[in-house]
Design an enzyme around this catalytic site. Structure first.
Site, PDB file in Angstrom:
ATOM      1  N   HIS A  43       0.840  -1.190   0.000  1.00 31.18           N
ATOM      2  CA  HIS A  43       0.000   0.000   0.000  1.00 31.18           C
ATOM      3  C   HIS A  43       0.885   1.253   0.000  1.00 31.18           C
ATOM      4  O   HIS A  43       2.105   1.183   0.188  1.00 31.18           O
ATOM      5  CB  HIS A  43      -0.969   0.023   1.193  1.00 31.18           C
ATOM      6  CG  HIS A  43      -0.356   0.210   2.543  1.00 31.18           C
ATOM      7  ND1 HIS A  43      -1.078   0.605   3.642  1.00 31.18           N
ATOM      8  CD2 HIS A  43       0.935   0.051   2.978  1.00 31.18           C
ATOM      9  CE1 HIS A  43      -0.280   0.667   4.694  1.00 31.18           C
ATOM     10  NE2 HIS A  43       0.924   0.353   4.333  1.00 31.18           N
TER      11      HIS A  43
ATOM     12  N   CYS B 175       5.874   5.962   4.779  1.00 28.44           N
ATOM     13  CA  CYS B 175       4.708   5.271   4.218  1.00 28.44           C
ATOM     14  C   CYS B 175       4.172   5.966   2.974  1.00 28.44           C
ATOM     15  O   CYS B 175       3.280   5.442   2.307  1.00 28.44           O
ATOM     16  CB  CYS B 175       3.596   5.167   5.263  1.00 28.44           C
ATOM     17  SG  CYS B 175       4.110   4.267   6.733  1.00 28.44           S
TER      18      CYS B 175
ATOM     19  N   HIS C 299       3.329  -5.347   3.656  1.00 26.16           N
ATOM     20  CA  HIS C 299       3.253  -6.006   4.962  1.00 26.16           C
ATOM     21  C   HIS C 299       2.697  -7.422   4.826  1.00 26.16           C
ATOM     22  O   HIS C 299       1.981  -7.725   3.879  1.00 26.16           O
ATOM     23  CB  HIS C 299       2.304  -5.234   5.901  1.00 26.16           C
ATOM     24  CG  HIS C 299       2.729  -3.842   6.206  1.00 26.16           C
ATOM     25  ND1 HIS C 299       3.822  -3.560   6.979  1.00 26.16           N
ATOM     26  CD2 HIS C 299       2.215  -2.643   5.848  1.00 26.16           C
ATOM     27  CE1 HIS C 299       3.961  -2.240   7.076  1.00 26.16           C
ATOM     28  NE2 HIS C 299       3.006  -1.659   6.399  1.00 26.16           N
TER      29      HIS C 299
ATOM     30  N   ASP D 169      -5.201 -10.358  -0.891  1.00 23.15           N
ATOM     31  CA  ASP D 169      -3.924 -11.079  -0.788  1.00 23.15           C
ATOM     32  C   ASP D 169      -3.105 -10.936  -2.071  1.00 23.15           C
ATOM     33  O   ASP D 169      -3.616 -11.141  -3.170  1.00 23.15           O
ATOM     34  CB  ASP D 169      -4.183 -12.566  -0.510  1.00 23.15           C
ATOM     35  CG  ASP D 169      -2.889 -13.301  -0.201  1.00 23.15           C
ATOM     36  OD1 ASP D 169      -1.986 -12.686   0.403  1.00 23.15           O
ATOM     37  OD2 ASP D 169      -2.772 -14.488  -0.567  1.00 23.15           O
ATOM     38  N   HIS D 170      -1.821 -10.598  -1.890  1.00 21.13           N
ATOM     39  CA  HIS D 170      -0.909 -10.394  -3.021  1.00 21.13           C
ATOM     40  C   HIS D 170      -1.428  -9.299  -3.953  1.00 21.13           C
ATOM     41  O   HIS D 170      -1.257  -9.387  -5.174  1.00 21.13           O
ATOM     42  CB  HIS D 170      -0.650 -11.710  -3.772  1.00 21.13           C
ATOM     43  CG  HIS D 170       0.337 -12.591  -3.037  1.00 21.13           C
ATOM     44  ND1 HIS D 170       0.027 -13.201  -1.856  1.00 21.13           N
ATOM     45  CD2 HIS D 170       1.625 -12.931  -3.317  1.00 21.13           C
ATOM     46  CE1 HIS D 170       1.069 -13.892  -1.442  1.00 21.13           C
ATOM     47  NE2 HIS D 170       2.051 -13.748  -2.297  1.00 21.13           N
TER      48      HIS D 170
END
Lengths: 135, 135, 135, 135, 135, 135
Positions: free
Chosen positions: C14, C33, C41, C79-80
């Site tokens: 992100h 960030c 993460h 996910d991924h």
């Protein structure tokens, strides 16, 4: 008020099975946990007690005494046991984590004095756990 | 050469018992692990494979494929099972962590191609674990 | 009433960035960030459901079904993935852990039946985590 | 409202001892923790802050700023120290985990602005921990 | 050959200090670990023993007996102690993790029979650890 | 000889992709890791150094200095970065864990003096990790 927690461990086996149900209903409800010969876990139990730490000791309750209490009342009776067959206080109870946490609460509640049992948290695995607060 | 490791999990029960021994010899040797109805663990298995990562993929072996292999060959056959009763490849074997790690090695060894199985590490609990390297 | 929790995992990237702000305001607010190409993460999500375990099953809710629900509704979609570019339900939202937890709550809330969604806990790392309880 | 938590670590030594008590009363109350030369722990502190994440930042509070605050106000003053001898804000206090958590709360409470300090959780070890919520 | 490992825990304090050195040389070498009143850790010790599991027991060595041995020979002598003052076998030794691992090896080596002590791994913290293999 | 290890952490994103391959070949080889916008991990790196602890310090190497070295040479350059775009020493390299471990080895090897770099272990997640020993 401070909440203090002691974590203990035990290894045990269990089978999720309702004898009043058909095989197919048991399989549908409990899946792999219904395996006839059972399966097992390294359980972790966290017992949380709430209270005011008195000024002269600074402790809500001696965590060593809480550990000894959990060992004597719980761990000694379930560690390296089969929960469906070997544990008197679980007789007639389906040994789900929910029911085990409630049973542990009922055992410990009257034994904690000068402070208040606040929570029983039971880990069946790092990814599955339950908590009971007597509510 | 790079060593790559994939960790998987399963929950199972077992009993340590030698049927050729007397009860007292079994108790003396296996202690609480000899409990008639068995007990259980959340096992963790770490499979390590050694090899040279080819330049065009940068991977010794696809960890997803290694994961699928461990699942199909090991986890599917032991997860939520009783090792003494439900697992064909452990028939006649006392299911200590040592013997389980050796059995897992023997299953996986011929299935790992283009790289070399280096180690099987098996955790019975965070405090008890064994490793077998085919030596 | 018992609280039951299922933990799942996903890996994603992100970038924290407010397109209505200047570069310096973004840097000042989000620090590292805000890195243009993002970072990532291994997220852990804990979903807690509260309810009364019925006597015949002893379970507030089948944790396997809860796991399947989280997988289908959340994990499959994040996910991924890159949260800023690849996730429809996060479009126009700054993907902080706070906002992600709220978005996960809004997705799961109507899907939990016969029991009550109590909490979404989201770990960005072992040292940084947030919890949302619909309050 | 969202609860955000930052975890930090420090290593320190302490001795549980009430100078107004006899040796036998101290030994009976504090056991091994009364050892004259002290003993030590790797402490973990979890600081939880509650608030509403503003739309433009999506963050209750910058976790990096919370980390810096805990470091400056707590970690710098207790890390690699003996709590009975080296820490000004613990002078005259028996450094139990309970008392340390309360002292940390009192330091951090006035420093958290635009959000509300909700909880201080202090782990003395993975098996022993306390929580204080200012109640 | 199989490698079996047992992990145990203890909490202790220490100070890194060479009495033959000046204060500035001690500070330069040991940094915060030179703090006059010491500091402490939750240590974890992993003891690995190598051997062939005999067919009739399937165990290199009873992990319960290994646990008892570590407890009696090591844990009882260092737990809740100050390593510079309270531990006879560390007298005159700077209690770095390296020196402690070597001292533990020298104590356990002659006590392990029918199998071979392979490694002592000592964690000062999750991020700092050492291993000694008698090489 | 003693092996000492320091563990550090960083959060980063990456994409596994070989620009010389077709889309289908990339998808077949790298699966979800080929996602166009990348994904990310909380990486853990364990650096192990081997040596003889000199009698006057008892340390193979100051773990604080080892930590500072890893921070300066590795963490500063990869933390909160996209490995395919932001890291000079990974230009032209597919950022698999294997290739990252080798790159970290090549950076640290000449910087470790008076002791010998023994191993770089890199965790992409608790279940996926690699180790490189310069073999």
């Amino acid at each position: 008020m401070v909440y203090i927690t002691r974590k203990e461990h035990f290894s045990a086996s269990h089978r999720l099975h309702n004898p009043n149900w058909s095989e197919s209903k048991n399989t549908e409800t409990f899946g792999k946990c219904n395996n006839l010969n059972g399966h097992g876990h390294n359980y972790e139990i966290e017992v949380t007690v709430a209270g005011d730490p008195p000024k002269e000791s600074g402790m809500v309750m001696d965590l060593k005494k809480l550990s000894d209490l959990i060992d004597a009342e719980i761990i000694e009776r379930v560690d390296h046991k089969h929960m469906n067959h070997d544990v008197d206080f679980l007789k007639g109870v389906i040994p789900t984590a929910e029911n085990m946490a409630i049973a542990f609460w009922n055992i410990l509640k009257p034994k904690i004095q000068h402070a208040r049992l606040f929570s029983i948290k039971l880990y069946e695995s790092p990814n599955n756990f339950v908590e009971y607060r007597g509510e």
